[in-house]
Design a protein around this motif. Structure first.
Motif, short mmCIF file in Angstrom:
data_model
loop_
_atom_site.label_atom_id
_atom_site.label_comp_id
_atom_site.label_asym_id
_atom_site.label_seq_id
_atom_site.Cartn_x
_atom_site.Cartn_y
_atom_site.Cartn_z
N THR A 52 0.83 -1.20 0.00
CA THR A 52 0.00 0.00 0.00
C THR A 52 0.86 1.25 0.00
O THR A 52 0.63 2.18 -0.78
CB THR A 52 -0.95 0.00 1.22
OG1 THR A 52 -1.76 -1.17 1.16
CG2 THR A 52 -1.82 1.23 1.24
N VAL A 53 1.88 1.28 0.85
CA VAL A 53 2.78 2.44 0.91
C VAL A 53 3.52 2.62 -0.42
O VAL A 53 3.68 3.75 -0.91
CB VAL A 53 3.77 2.31 2.09
CG1 VAL A 53 4.89 3.32 2.00
CG2 VAL A 53 3.03 2.44 3.41
N MET A 54 3.94 1.52 -1.03
CA MET A 54 4.63 1.60 -2.32
C MET A 54 3.71 2.18 -3.40
O MET A 54 4.13 3.03 -4.19
CB MET A 54 5.14 0.23 -2.74
CG MET A 54 6.33 -0.24 -1.93
SD MET A 54 6.82 -1.95 -2.25
CE MET A 54 7.06 -1.96 -4.00
N CYS A 55 2.47 1.75 -3.43
CA CYS A 55 1.52 2.26 -4.43
C CYS A 55 1.25 3.74 -4.22
O CYS A 55 1.22 4.52 -5.19
CB CYS A 55 0.22 1.46 -4.38
SG CYS A 55 0.35 -0.19 -5.08
N VAL A 56 1.06 4.15 -2.98
CA VAL A 56 0.82 5.57 -2.70
C VAL A 56 2.07 6.38 -3.06
O VAL A 56 1.96 7.48 -3.63
CB VAL A 56 0.41 5.77 -1.22
CG1 VAL A 56 0.38 7.23 -0.85
CG2 VAL A 56 -0.95 5.13 -0.97
N SER A 57 3.25 5.85 -2.78
CA SER A 57 4.49 6.54 -3.15
C SER A 57 4.62 6.68 -4.66
O SER A 57 5.07 7.72 -5.15
CB SER A 57 5.70 5.78 -2.60
OG SER A 57 5.67 5.74 -1.21
N LEU A 58 4.25 5.64 -5.40
CA LEU A 58 4.28 5.73 -6.87
C LEU A 58 3.35 6.81 -7.38
O LEU A 58 3.68 7.53 -8.33
CB LEU A 58 3.91 4.38 -7.49
CG LEU A 58 5.01 3.33 -7.51
CD1 LEU A 58 4.44 2.00 -7.98
CD2 LEU A 58 6.13 3.76 -8.41
N PHE B 70 2.44 9.56 -5.76
CA PHE B 70 3.06 10.86 -5.47
C PHE B 70 4.26 11.14 -6.38
O PHE B 70 4.49 12.28 -6.77
CB PHE B 70 3.45 10.97 -4.00
CG PHE B 70 2.28 11.20 -3.09
CD1 PHE B 70 1.40 12.25 -3.31
CD2 PHE B 70 2.04 10.36 -2.02
CE1 PHE B 70 0.30 12.47 -2.49
CE2 PHE B 70 0.95 10.56 -1.19
CZ PHE B 70 0.08 11.62 -1.42
N ALA B 71 5.00 10.10 -6.74
CA ALA B 71 6.13 10.27 -7.66
C ALA B 71 5.63 10.69 -9.04
O ALA B 71 6.22 11.55 -9.70
CB ALA B 71 6.94 8.99 -7.76
N ARG C 49 4.64 14.28 -8.83
CA ARG C 49 5.85 15.12 -8.78
C ARG C 49 6.46 15.27 -10.17
O ARG C 49 6.86 16.36 -10.59
CB ARG C 49 6.86 14.52 -7.82
CG ARG C 49 8.12 15.37 -7.64
CD ARG C 49 9.13 14.62 -6.80
NE ARG C 49 9.42 13.33 -7.37
CZ ARG C 49 10.55 13.04 -8.03
NH1 ARG C 49 11.48 13.96 -8.17
NH2 ARG C 49 10.75 11.85 -8.54
#
Length: 157
Positions: free
Chosen positions: A24-30, A32-33, A36
């Motif tokens: 989940t954290v990886m998907c949310v980080s992707l 946001f990336a 950006r």
């Protein structure tokens, strides 16, 4: 034996929680990336026509010429490449301050990442949720069995 089994199941429960949370954290980080990268492109917008060099599983490599005559080929490929084929000419938008780092197919944005990332999160928790529930049930059953075995029966007089 019951204590070992309970401990293994508890470790399994935390492992499932950890893996699901990490995904989940990886998907949310992707997401946001991607936002950006889109912001970087939009703040220093350049447009060009690129040639699709190769389409692989992990990236789609393009090559384009900037107005100053330099040929660029972003190492990570183009963002949002779905539907492209090798040899195709495609309009792209890129960050003029760093054209070798960030480029995307014109008109495509980070909103295209919402569906794949959202379904990944959904299916992750559709698998992890019932698995965690089942493990928790087994842990409670093991605790109840151990508690029943430890309490000696009092004879009734």
């Amino acid at each position: 034996m019951t204590v070992r089994r309970e401990r293994a199941r508890r470790i399994g429960w935390f492992a499932v929680l950890g893996v699901a949370s990490l995904l989940t954290v990886m998907c949310v980080s992707l997401l946001f990336a991607a936002i950006r990268n889109d912001n970087a492109i939009e703040s220093h917008l350049g447009t060009a026509t690129a040639t699709v060099e190769s389409v692989n599983f992990d990236r789609t490599i393009i090559q384009f010429q900037s107005p100053d005559g330099i040929v660029h080929s972003p190492a990570n490929g183009v963002l949002y490449p779905s539907g492209l084929m090798a040899g195709q000419l495609v309009a792209i938008e890129y960050d003029v301050t760093n054209p070798d780092r960030t480029a995307r197919v014109a008109g495509r944005t980070a909103t295209l990442t919402l569906l794949p990332l959202g379904t990944t999160i959904l299916f992750t928790w559709l698998v992890a949720g019932p698995l965690m529930w089942w493990l928790r049930r087994l842990i409670k059953r093991d605790r109840a069995a151990r508690a029943a075995a430890e309490v000696p029966e009092v004879p009734v007089a």
